[in-house]
Design an enzyme around this catalytic site. Structure first.
Site, PDB file in Angstrom:
ATOM      1  CB  SER A 167      -0.953  -0.048   1.192  1.00 24.94           C
ATOM      2  OG  SER A 167      -2.015   0.850   1.035  1.00 24.94           O
ATOM      3  CG  ASP A 313      -6.417  -3.414  -3.754  1.00 21.75           C
ATOM      4  OD1 ASP A 313      -7.307  -2.924  -3.043  1.00 21.75           O
ATOM      5  OD2 ASP A 313      -5.231  -3.077  -3.694  1.00 21.75           O
ATOM      6  CG  HIS A 372      -5.015  -3.262   0.045  1.00 21.23           C
ATOM      7  ND1 HIS A 372      -4.593  -2.562  -1.066  1.00 21.23           N
ATOM      8  CD2 HIS A 372      -4.381  -2.684   1.101  1.00 21.23           C
ATOM      9  CE1 HIS A 372      -3.757  -1.611  -0.705  1.00 21.23           C
ATOM     10  NE2 HIS A 372      -3.609  -1.661   0.612  1.00 21.23           N
TER      11      HIS A 372
END
Length: 397
Positions: A167, A313, A372
């Site tokens: 991320s 995601d 994610h």
């Protein structure tokens, strides 16, 4: 007691070696008797203290022909704890229930977790004025930590370090990679940089926000009205970024998320098959929207080994990541883009788990069935992937 409470209780036990001396704070590094773990603080700047935690793999070999890798895990957020989330929730040796994790990345490499930037997790500042304000400042702090940890340990110096990030941590990974290379070249840092792996990385906010509407429309979480609203706000964000109005762009980004949530019945931005709040791993800080200049990061391709993305995601979508990659200023990009992909399997099953493409130093993974947090959703293929990226001598774990 919830899962997060268990994690924090464990970490509290870890940091009990803090000592108060003359009204000040003095922290010493510590380790287990068998050397399998070490942890401590580095004062990266006056009044700024960064916490790190190192695990030695039980499978570590000392064959100079097959150097044993070390993974530095950088969490996202920004402001999420690598020691807490990356370690206990995703790839460390035990999970949040203190049970052994069969898919721990210690099967392939040593692990180094850091609470980055200072002020995150157990990293702390004595004065809020010394909190970092830019990614470059965070990279300087991380480089200082690496100098303290690696320069005094010959064993670690002989192991290639792979900066693996998730991320927003991917932005830290890029700036750290450049900072570390500069420190290595100047002789300040004794370290072998193996490469950088960007996992579901918030690397190009503009490309991602433009991808959200079309992606969610294609999977029926948005209708045409929602798509039009989403694209309109994405265009506004792009214009604000171009003008350097980053605060305004961040506010518009928040509005975009609200519009998408209201038009999709609260889709989970980490997995579009779920509704908000259903993902097993929750992030504690919002992703800040800010433009990344593509030219700035073209240099790091010489050290980059991997980009991986997950098919479910939204926040760091496949569509957005591919759009960013296509803009890279690299003489090998046309060849890379024209190459076919190789399917990935796991555990002897002939079920397609993902795809892989590689050219020179750039390796790209598409992980199917994952949101994610790839190591949580697809632990088997994630473990195989990290073993390949780090060129781990262990292939059977």
């Amino acid at each position: 007691m919830g899962k997060s409470d268990v994690v924090y209780s464990v970490l509290l036990c870890v940091v009990l070696f803090i000592q108060l001396i003359n009204g000040g704070l003095m922290v010493n590094a510590a380790r287990t008797e068998d050397g399998s773990e070490a942890w401590g603080y580095v004062e990266v700047r006056p009044k700024a203290h960064m916490f790190w935690w190192y695990y030695k793999s039980p499978y570590r070999t000392e064959d100079p022909k097959k150097p044993w890798p070390i993974i530095l895990w950088l969490q996202g957020g920004p402001g999420a704890s690598g020691v807490g989330i990356g370690n206990f929730e995703e790839v460390g040796p035990i999970d949040t229930f203190l049970k052994p994790r069969n898919s721990t990345w210690l099967n392939k490499a040593d692990l180094l977790f850091v609470d980055n930037p200072v002020g995150t997790g157990y990293s702390f500042v004595e004065d809020e004025k010394v909190l970092v304000k830019t990614d470059d400042e965070a990279a300087t702090d991380l480089t200082t930590l690496l100098i303290h940890v690696f320069n005094r340990n010959v064993t670690l110096q002989n192991s290639p370090l792979y900066i693996v990030a998730e991320s927003y941590g991917g932005k830290y990974a890029v700036t750290l990679g450049l900072s570390a290379l500069k420190a290595i070249e100047s002789g300040k840092l004794k370290l072998k940089l193996g490469g950088i792996a960007l996992g579901d990385t918030w690397i190009s906010p503009e490309d991602f926000v433009f991808s959200w509407g079309p992606l969610l429309k294609d999977v029926s979480r948005l209708d045409k009205n929602g798509l039009v609203q989403s694209n309109s706000l994405a265009k506004q964000i792009s214009e604000e970024l171009e003008a350097g109005n980053f605060v305004e762009a961040t506010d518009t980004w928040s509005r975009l998320e609200e519009v998408i949530s209201s038009n999709s019945n609260s889709v989970d931005f980490y997995n579009f098959l779920l509704d908000s709040g259903m993902d097993p791993v929750s992030m504690t800080a919002s992703e800040l929207t800010q433009q990344i200049a593509i030219k700035r990061y073209s240099r790091y391709l010489n050290s980059l080994r991997s980009v991986n993305i997950s098919s479910l995601d939204v926040i760091c979508s496949t569509k957005g990541t591919e759009a960013w990659v296509e803009k890279l200023k690299w003489d090998g990009i046309k060849t890379f883009l024209s190459m076919p992909r190789t399917p990935l399997f796991c555990g002897g099953e002939k079920i397609t788990k993902g795809f892989f493409k590689s050219y020179k130093n750039l390796h790209f993974y598409w992980i199917l069935g994952a949101g994610h947090f790839v190591p949580v959703d697809q632990p088997c293929v994630a473990l195989n992937m990290i073993g390949s990226i780090t060129q781990s001598p262990i292939t059977s774990k």
